[in-house]
Design a protein around this motif. Structure first.
Motif, short mmCIF file in Angstrom:
data_model
loop_
_atom_site.label_atom_id
_atom_site.label_comp_id
_atom_site.label_asym_id
_atom_site.label_seq_id
_atom_site.Cartn_x
_atom_site.Cartn_y
_atom_site.Cartn_z
N VAL A 1 41.91 40.46 41.33
CA VAL A 1 42.37 39.15 41.78
C VAL A 1 43.84 39.00 41.41
O VAL A 1 44.24 39.18 40.26
CB VAL A 1 41.53 38.03 41.14
CG1 VAL A 1 42.05 36.67 41.58
CG2 VAL A 1 40.06 38.20 41.49
N THR B 1 41.40 40.42 36.28
CA THR B 1 40.28 39.65 36.82
C THR B 1 39.74 40.39 38.03
O THR B 1 40.51 40.73 38.95
CB THR B 1 40.72 38.24 37.22
OG1 THR B 1 41.36 37.62 36.10
CG2 THR B 1 39.54 37.41 37.66
N LEU C 1 33.29 36.05 38.81
CA LEU C 1 34.37 37.00 38.57
C LEU C 1 34.13 37.70 37.24
O LEU C 1 33.42 37.19 36.38
CB LEU C 1 35.72 36.29 38.54
CG LEU C 1 36.11 35.48 39.78
CD1 LEU C 1 37.41 34.74 39.54
CD2 LEU C 1 36.23 36.37 41.01
N LEU D 1 36.94 40.93 41.24
CA LEU D 1 35.97 40.40 42.19
C LEU D 1 35.22 41.58 42.80
O LEU D 1 35.83 42.49 43.38
CB LEU D 1 36.66 39.61 43.31
CG LEU D 1 35.79 39.23 44.51
CD1 LEU D 1 34.68 38.26 44.09
CD2 LEU D 1 36.62 38.64 45.64
N PHE E 1 34.78 28.84 40.78
CA PHE E 1 34.80 30.17 40.18
C PHE E 1 34.34 30.10 38.72
O PHE E 1 34.48 29.08 38.03
CB PHE E 1 36.21 30.75 40.25
CG PHE E 1 36.67 31.02 41.65
CD1 PHE E 1 36.29 32.18 42.31
CD2 PHE E 1 37.47 30.11 42.33
CE1 PHE E 1 36.70 32.43 43.60
CE2 PHE E 1 37.88 30.35 43.63
CZ PHE E 1 37.49 31.51 44.27
#
Length: 670
Positions: A84, A73, A65, A75, A49
């Motif tokens: 997230v 965070t 991300l 996505l 990530f």
């Protein structure tokens, strides 16, 4: 020729080697492992990530991300936005929640997300990367595709949740009502949705088309964590799981050699999903296949040449003699956009309770009454051995399977399992039209107004088949036996075993043999000099049907008291042209007499000898809806041919001497 192939061989091998190098370079296009990042509550964001603010050399771009206001965070997945909640580097999972879901029960997801959105080889998958074998199933039971006897491995991480809107309230254990929770539809993409005005429900674990209740429509599909809910679960419990989020696996970062992703088997060995092969293996197989082909072309004379020729001839023979099952299965594989449900044979047996309630038999099999899981009744036609390489089954699925009209019988589903083939239809409690026309015992006598409504409905159904679809559908077997009546006596055109699909840009078609039921077949199906076969053949059949409805008798009756009445269309034409009244009962009203006369005149127009003299079904609908005074009597439909009939043996299943038995659905089936 061989000299040219010798020149092309090195070029071909060089091209394959370039592909190998490209794949190696592509696989090695891995960015560096950098120091972990963080955003809000998500700490230690590390390879694969990366945040979109990290240097380009960090992480893997497939696992990008975003950090929103240094708090959340994000996505972005398949055009949806998800927050997230956690990243687990031990089991290769990421837990996310739809951006529209809040802690209260009033919020709902903004974005649809179903298993169908995911493709093999995508960075994220909805299944676990670790294979778990059921008790008693050893590794030896797992085949090369990652299947074991009874199901697919590895297990799933999520299950679908379906949001539906229904015009009426629904009482079903499969449907969970959302009304008590006052959902806020303004926060999502629902401002113009029927969710705002209708009753709303959710179901879990997916659904079959047979589970969808009447006047209900699917609005959105979301993912929930995999969980076994109790029998009396509520939307509050479901929403709690929505707010907690669902898990996706990112183990595919380790699957660069597998086209469709990979997983770990029970022995912790990495396995490709599907065929256990990498791109290098594919190239090796291709090169080996090419070398084998060249060896065959150059020949190994007697030693290898003879066996190869024999194998080739056997292969060609088998291809030429494909079984019925192969033909049907190939058709179903090619039609991946069909709406009907595909049932297993065991499902069919459960629906019919072991084939206990037989409704009738016909030319293509037996029909049974059944009950679907949703409580809806159905008629299941179990097809017998096909004489046309499964074409009857293919015709029905290809035609009814893609259309929905109030005057066409609905195909709910089908079964194609080896030699077992079945079709699942809506149940029609009032049976077929012929049982009410020809005074069968226990039948309900239909009024002339109801018969006129039925004739108009049938005409609308056939008109839809001819002009309302992306493909023109010609039925070729319109007759009273193939018109089914629901609980309100709404007519449904059924039995598409002889139907054909044609492009809408042309009305002429060619047939190798006459098809239909004698007594309803258009003359051009027998005699070429009358005209080419087109949708006007269905118009002719409808005309014969309409005349039988107007007379409540068969068009051909050798036992008629008056010899002039043996062929009803000729006799009734003479009666109308001479201005004589048609006897329809002593207590008939003037309005009923007009209805009968209108049906007779429209029927006579439909059975004109030449196809060009017949109206279209659209014209027929207009005539049946219009006034009798606007109709004029057509010429008497007299046959005058100078040619022997065309072949009628090409499809033996499509003809019958008895006009009530042909390739039809079953007598009194519904």
């Amino acid at each position: 020729m061989f000299r040219g192939m010798n020149v092309l061989l090195p070029c071909y091998i060089a091209f394959l080697l370039q592909l190998l190098v490209f794949q190696t370079c592509h696989s090695s296009n891995i960015t560096a492992h950098c120091a972990p990042s963080s955003c809000g509550n998500i700490q230690n964001i590390s390879y694969p990530f990366r945040l979109n603010t990290d240097p380009q050399s960090c992480g893997n771009n497939n696992y990008n991300l975003s950090c929103e206001n240094n708090i959340s965070t994000v996505l972005y997945l398949y055009s949806g936005k998800y927050y997230v909640q956690a990243i687990n580097y031990g089991n290769y999972t990421i837990r996310v929640v739809d951006a529209g879901v809040q802690g209260n029960c009033c919020s709902i997801p903004r974005y649809s997300l179903a298993r169908d959105n995911f493709s093999y080889g995508d960075p994220y998958t909805w299944y676990n990367y670790k294979q778990v074998l059921p008790p008693g199933v050893g590794e030896g039971f797992v085949d090369y595709r990652g299947y074991y006897w009874g199901g697919r491995l590895p297990p799933t991480l999520s299950q679908p949740m379906i949001f539906m809107s229904c015009e009426n309230t629904v009482n079903s254990p499969l449907y969970v009502d959302t009304a008590p929770y006052g959902l806020n539809y303004g926060s999502g993409n629902y401002s113009n949705s029927s969710l705002v005005t209708h009753s709303n429900y959710v179901t879990l674990g997916g659904m079959n088309a047979s589970d969808l209740m009447e006047l209900c429509s699917i609005e959105k599909i979301f993912l929930l964590p995999k969980k076994n809910y109790t029998d009396n679960y509520s939307f509050e419990e479901i929403h709690s799981d929505l707010a907690n989020g669902f898990e996706l696996s990112w183990y595919n970062i380790n699957c660069e050699k597998c086209r469709r992703g990979c997983y770990l088997n029970s022995a912790d060995h990495r396995r490709c999903i599907g065929f256990h092969e990498s791109y290098r293996q594919i190239i090796l197989y291709t090169v080996a296949e090419l070398l084998t082909t060249i060896a065959l072309l150059h020949g190994l004379k007697v030693v290898c040449g003879t066996p190869c020729v024999i194998i080739f001839l056997i292969y060609k023979w088998r291809r030429r003699h494909l079984s019925v099952y192969d033909t049907v299965e190939q058709f179903l594989q090619s039609q991946n956009n069909l709406m009907p449900v595909r049932y297993s044979y065991s499902d069919i047996k459960k629906i019919t309770r072991g084939f206990k309630d037989e409704l009738g038999k016909g030319g293509f099999g037996t029909v049974y009454k059944g009950k679907l899981r949703s409580g809806r009744f159905a008629a299941i036609k179990l097809l017998g051995k096909s004489k046309a390489n499964g074409q009857d089954f293919i015709n029905e699925v290809a035609t009814i399977g893609r259309i929905h009209h109030t005057n066409v019988v609905q195909l709910i589903g089908f079964c194609a399992e080896g030699s077992k083939r079945a079709l699942v239809y809506d149940f029609m409690p009032n049976g077929s039209l012929d049982s009410h026309l020809f005074s069968q015992e226990g039948s309900i006598s239909l009024s002339w107004q109801k018969l006129h409504q039925i004739s108009l409905g049938v005409a609308c159904g056939i008109d839809y088949l001819h002009l309302g679809c992306d493909m023109q559908i010609l039925h070729f077997d319109i007759k009273p036996h193939n018109i089914l009546l629901d609980e309100n006596f709404t007519p449904k055109v059924s039995d598409f075993g002889l139907a054909r699909l044609y492009p809408t840009n042309g009305s002429i078609t060619s047939l190798t043999a006459a098809r239909g039921t004698i007594g309803y077949m258009a003359p051009e199906l027998f005699y070429k000099n009358i005209g080419r076969v087109s949708y006007k053949a269905d118009v002719y059949s409808f005309g014969m049907l309409l005349l039988e409805m107007a007379g409540k008798r068969k068009n051909l009756n050798a036992l008629a008291e008056n010899s002039s009445q043996i062929y009803w269309p000729y006799w009734v034409h003479d009666q109308v042209s001479d201005g004589k009244a048609i006897e329809i009962g002593d207590d008939a009203t003037e309005e009923e007499s007009k209805i009968v006369k209108k049906m007779i005149m429209v029927g006579l127009w439909c059975i004109q000898m030449k196809p060009m003299d017949r109206p279209t079904m659209k014209n027929v609908v207009e005539m049946l809806e219009g006034d009798l005074e606007n109709l004029r009597l057509p010429p008497k439909p007299v046959f005058n041919v100078d040619e022997t009939p065309t072949n009628i043996e090409g499809e033996s299943s499509s003809l019958s001497g008895d006009s009530t038995e042909s390739t039809s659905l079953v007598e009194n089936a519904y």
